[in-house]
Design a protein around this motif. Structure first.
Motif, PDB file in Angstrom:
ATOM      1  N   UNK A  49      10.217  -4.941   0.295  1.00  0.00           N
ATOM      2  CA  UNK A  49      10.467  -3.756   1.113  1.00  0.00           C
ATOM      3  C   UNK A  49      10.216  -2.468   0.331  1.00  0.00           C
ATOM      4  N   UNK A  50      10.498  -2.468  -0.959  1.00  0.00           N
ATOM      5  CA  UNK A  50      10.184  -1.328  -1.822  1.00  0.00           C
ATOM      6  C   UNK A  50      10.248  -1.780  -3.272  1.00  0.00           C
ATOM      7  N   UNK A  51       9.756  -0.929  -4.171  1.00  0.00           N
ATOM      8  CA  UNK A  51       9.756  -1.344  -5.568  1.00  0.00           C
ATOM      9  C   UNK A  51       9.378  -0.234  -6.526  1.00  0.00           C
ATOM     10  N   UNK A  52       9.667  -0.462  -7.804  1.00  0.00           N
ATOM     11  CA  UNK A  52       9.320   0.466  -8.886  1.00  0.00           C
ATOM     12  C   UNK A  52       8.764  -0.325 -10.057  1.00  0.00           C
ATOM     13  N   UNK A  53       7.730   0.232 -10.694  1.00  0.00           N
ATOM     14  CA  UNK A  53       7.091  -0.395 -11.855  1.00  0.00           C
ATOM     15  C   UNK A  53       6.962   0.653 -12.950  1.00  0.00           C
ATOM     16  N   UNK A  54       7.310   0.272 -14.179  1.00  0.00           N
ATOM     17  CA  UNK A  54       7.171   1.183 -15.308  1.00  0.00           C
ATOM     18  C   UNK A  54       6.837   0.380 -16.563  1.00  0.00           C
ATOM     19  N   UNK A  55       5.926   0.922 -17.395  1.00  0.00           N
ATOM     20  CA  UNK A  55       5.559   0.248 -18.633  1.00  0.00           C
ATOM     21  C   UNK A  55       5.095   1.275 -19.660  1.00  0.00           C
ATOM     22  N   UNK A  56       5.300   0.932 -20.919  1.00  0.00           N
ATOM     23  CA  UNK A  56       4.787   1.774 -22.006  1.00  0.00           C
ATOM     24  C   UNK A  56       3.541   1.160 -22.630  1.00  0.00           C
ATOM     25  N   UNK A  57       2.985   0.147 -21.993  1.00  0.00           N
ATOM     26  CA  UNK A  57       1.813  -0.533 -22.518  1.00  0.00           C
ATOM     27  C   UNK A  57       2.138  -1.814 -23.255  1.00  0.00           C
ATOM     28  N   UNK A  58       3.373  -1.933 -23.711  1.00  0.00           N
ATOM     29  CA  UNK A  58       3.794  -3.147 -24.412  1.00  0.00           C
ATOM     30  C   UNK A  58       4.929  -3.866 -23.680  1.00  0.00           C
ATOM     31  N   UNK A  59       5.757  -3.088 -23.022  1.00  0.00           N
ATOM     32  CA  UNK A  59       6.919  -3.648 -22.332  1.00  0.00           C
ATOM     33  C   UNK A  59       6.948  -3.094 -20.911  1.00  0.00           C
ATOM     34  N   UNK A  60       7.291  -3.945 -19.949  1.00  0.00           N
ATOM     35  CA  UNK A  60       7.307  -3.474 -18.566  1.00  0.00           C
ATOM     36  C   UNK A  60       8.663  -3.733 -17.924  1.00  0.00           C
ATOM     37  N   UNK A  61       8.940  -2.944 -16.921  1.00  0.00           N
ATOM     38  CA  UNK A  61      10.193  -3.062 -16.178  1.00  0.00           C
ATOM     39  C   UNK A  61       9.838  -2.954 -14.702  1.00  0.00           C
ATOM     40  N   UNK A 275      -9.527  -5.175 -13.839  1.00  0.00           N
ATOM     41  CA  UNK A 275      -8.967  -4.986 -15.191  1.00  0.00           C
ATOM     42  C   UNK A 275      -8.291  -3.628 -15.332  1.00  0.00           C
ATOM     43  N   UNK A 276      -7.509  -3.265 -14.324  1.00  0.00           N
ATOM     44  CA  UNK A 276      -6.808  -1.985 -14.329  1.00  0.00           C
ATOM     45  C   UNK A 276      -5.316  -2.217 -14.532  1.00  0.00           C
ATOM     46  N   UNK A 277      -4.721  -1.442 -15.424  1.00  0.00           N
ATOM     47  CA  UNK A 277      -3.296  -1.535 -15.727  1.00  0.00           C
ATOM     48  C   UNK A 277      -2.519  -0.483 -14.942  1.00  0.00           C
ATOM     49  N   UNK A 278      -1.302  -0.839 -14.557  1.00  0.00           N
ATOM     50  CA  UNK A 278      -0.396   0.100 -13.901  1.00  0.00           C
ATOM     51  C   UNK A 278       0.630   0.568 -14.924  1.00  0.00           C
ATOM     52  N   UNK A 279       0.668   1.875 -15.178  1.00  0.00           N
ATOM     53  CA  UNK A 279       1.639   2.420 -16.126  1.00  0.00           C
ATOM     54  C   UNK A 279       2.951   2.737 -15.424  1.00  0.00           C
ATOM     55  N   UNK A 280       2.848   3.373 -14.291  1.00  0.00           N
ATOM     56  CA  UNK A 280       4.030   3.699 -13.489  1.00  0.00           C
ATOM     57  C   UNK A 280       3.638   3.568 -12.017  1.00  0.00           C
ATOM     58  N   UNK A 281       4.579   3.144 -11.205  1.00  0.00           N
ATOM     59  CA  UNK A 281       4.265   3.009  -9.789  1.00  0.00           C
ATOM     60  C   UNK A 281       5.510   2.952  -8.933  1.00  0.00           C
ATOM     61  N   UNK A 282       5.351   3.378  -7.701  1.00  0.00           N
ATOM     62  CA  UNK A 282       6.452   3.318  -6.732  1.00  0.00           C
ATOM     63  C   UNK A 282       5.897   2.847  -5.391  1.00  0.00           C
ATOM     64  N   UNK A 283       6.559   1.815  -4.849  1.00  0.00           N
ATOM     65  CA  UNK A 283       6.217   1.313  -3.518  1.00  0.00           C
ATOM     66  C   UNK A 283       7.312   1.802  -2.575  1.00  0.00           C
ATOM     67  N   UNK A 284       7.009   2.800  -1.794  1.00  0.00           N
ATOM     68  CA  UNK A 284       8.011   3.377  -0.901  1.00  0.00           C
ATOM     69  C   UNK A 284       8.299   2.440   0.269  1.00  0.00           C
ATOM     70  N   UNK A 285       9.471   2.614   0.858  1.00  0.00           N
ATOM     71  CA  UNK A 285       9.830   1.826   2.036  1.00  0.00           C
ATOM     72  C   UNK A 285       8.922   2.207   3.200  1.00  0.00           C
ATOM     73  N   UNK A 286       8.768   1.295   4.134  1.00  0.00           N
ATOM     74  CA  UNK A 286       7.900   1.513   5.282  1.00  0.00           C
ATOM     75  C   UNK A 286       8.504   2.582   6.199  1.00  0.00           C
ATOM     76  N   UNK A 287       7.663   3.504   6.650  1.00  0.00           N
ATOM     77  CA  UNK A 287       8.078   4.554   7.581  1.00  0.00           C
ATOM     78  C   UNK A 287       7.175   4.512   8.806  1.00  0.00           C
ATOM     79  N   UNK A 288       7.758   4.202   9.959  1.00  0.00           N
ATOM     80  CA  UNK A 288       7.021   4.101  11.219  1.00  0.00           C
ATOM     81  C   UNK A 288       5.833   3.159  11.096  1.00  0.00           C
ATOM     82  N   UNK A 289       6.025   2.084  10.349  1.00  0.00           N
ATOM     83  CA  UNK A 289       4.979   1.078  10.233  1.00  0.00           C
ATOM     84  C   UNK A 289       3.958   1.341   9.151  1.00  0.00           C
ATOM     85  N   UNK A 290       4.080   2.453   8.438  1.00  0.00           N
ATOM     86  CA  UNK A 290       3.110   2.810   7.395  1.00  0.00           C
ATOM     87  C   UNK A 290       3.759   2.757   6.016  1.00  0.00           C
TER      88      UNK A 290
END
Length: 386
Positions: A49-61, A275-290
């Motif tokens: 439903x939603x999520x957060x991603x964070x990494x410093x290149x060696x460790x991820x959360x 071959x693309x890395x994600x450093x930081x990311x946020x998956x927002x909750x769905x709003x009106x189906x989007x």
């Protein structure tokens, strides 16, 4: 040298019915880890439903809020944790002695063969049982005889690697017989051999249908063999933007589209294949189906995405996955009606999870009988229905 920490994956179950569960992954980083996590969660019948991603290149959360997609999830939280731990890289901790585990071999392929009296929804019921047992369907061949019997050949692998044991084989057959009931005539499980090679070919389809099923580039013209309804045309809109002005070391990737089952996996799979890395990311909750997604990304070498051709190719591929995660065509072949469903695969060769489950579930809900099936894991999924 490193070890895998048991607390690398923590699952917090919901406090009350209807609340999401929280899956936290805290481990060493690797390119494509987010894709592997989203794939595993999707494979268990869960929705992010939603999520957060964070990494410093060696460790991820990674923190993800998940809820069941449907009733197929039976609360296998411990199994989910084991599967997630299996894809986490080992923790880089100093130790005096560590004996690394032997390299994991490719899963052994088994042939599940059963014969029974035909009944509506049978194929979906069998597929659901195999999913609950954590058995992955690689290929399928189903034949219906004129006397109303069905001969099914399922080529499967075991996610828990125990199908070589007598207990696991007996459990599988018992569960299937409980679904098939008294109509079951034969239920056998054995190692696959030459039977598998006989299913390597793909069915013959016209060039126009092949182009529609397997095209990999997004077209703004939106030409289709089958016209979309006005409602579908309105929904089939997506926005993908790349911005290199906000960060000196990362590219901002912003996406906005209609939400669908497995959307996050489709996006993460595309980034992994590039071959693309994600450093930081946020998956927002769905709003009106989007759904809104904001990701700060880099090439695997730590550089931004600045090449115009690479930017264009990435945006085009992402739009294709956001708008057409599955390609579906209904065609006539003589007196029969064919339903052809194609889905992309990862560069590793793994197909999108639960496609066969979803297709058979939809056909069962619509009351459509399936008399012949050919499923090809790496190319296409082919289903014939009257």
């Amino acid at each position: 040298m490193g070890v895998l920490c048991d607390d690398a994956v923590v699952i917090q179950k919901p406090r009350k019915p209807g609340d999401p569960s929280i899956v936290t992954v805290n481990c060493s980083d690797k390119t494509g880890l987010a894709c592997d996590i989203c794939r595993t969660i999707l494979d268990f019948g869960l929705y992010i439903s939603r999520g957060d991603v964070s990494t410093d290149g060696k460790w991820c959360y990674v923190v993800l809020w998940v809820v069941p997609n449907d009733s197929s999830f039976k609360g296998q939280w411990s199994n989910l944790k084991e599967r997630l731990l299996a894809i986490c890289p080992p923790c880089l901790l100093p130790i005096y002695y560590y004996e690394p585990p032997p390299p994991r071999k490719s899963s052994q392929l088994y042939l599940l063969k059963f014969c029974c009296l035909d009944q509506r929804g049978l194929l979906h019921d069998v597929t659901q049982v195999l999913g609950e047992l954590e058995l992955t369907i690689e290929r399928v061949k189903v034949t219906t005889t004129p006397d109303g019997r069905v001969l099914d050949l399922f080529f499967i692998t075991d996610n828990v690697e125990l199908l070589h044991t007598k207990e696991r084989q007996e459990e599988t057959c018992v569960q299937l017989r409980s679904v098939l009931g008294e109509s079951c005539i034969i239920c056998e499980l054995q190692l696959a051999d030459s039977h598998y090679e006989s299913l390597q070919g793909i069915s013959s389809i016209s060039p126009a249908v092949a182009e529609e099923l397997f095209r990999s580039e997004y077209s703004e013209k939106g030409s289709h063999l089958q016209a979309l309804s006005p409602d579908m045309t309105r929904l089939k809109k997506a926005s993908v933007n790349i911005d290199n002005s906000l960060s000196p070391s990362h590219t901002l990737l912003q996406m906005y589209c209609v939400d669908h089952k497995g959307l996050l996996y489709d996006i993460m799979r595309t980034l992994k294949d590039y071959d693309i890395k994600i450093a930081h990311g946020r998956f927002s909750a769905v709003t009106k189906g989007y759904r809104d997604l904001d990701l700060f990304i880099q090439h695997q070498d730590g550089k931004k995405i600045v090449d115009p051709e690479k930017e264009s190719a990435l945006c085009s591929h992402l739009k294709m996955e956001m708008l057409h995660p599955l390609r579906v065509i209904i065609a006539n072949r003589g007196p029969d009606t064919e339903l052809l469903v194609a889905n992309p695969v990862e560069l590793s060769g793994r197909g999108r999870p639960r496609v066969f489950y979803d297709v058979t579930r939809a056909l069962k809900a619509l009351g459509i009988c399936i008399f012949s099936v050919k499923l090809f894991n790496l190319k296409e999924e082919y289903i014939g229905a009257p």
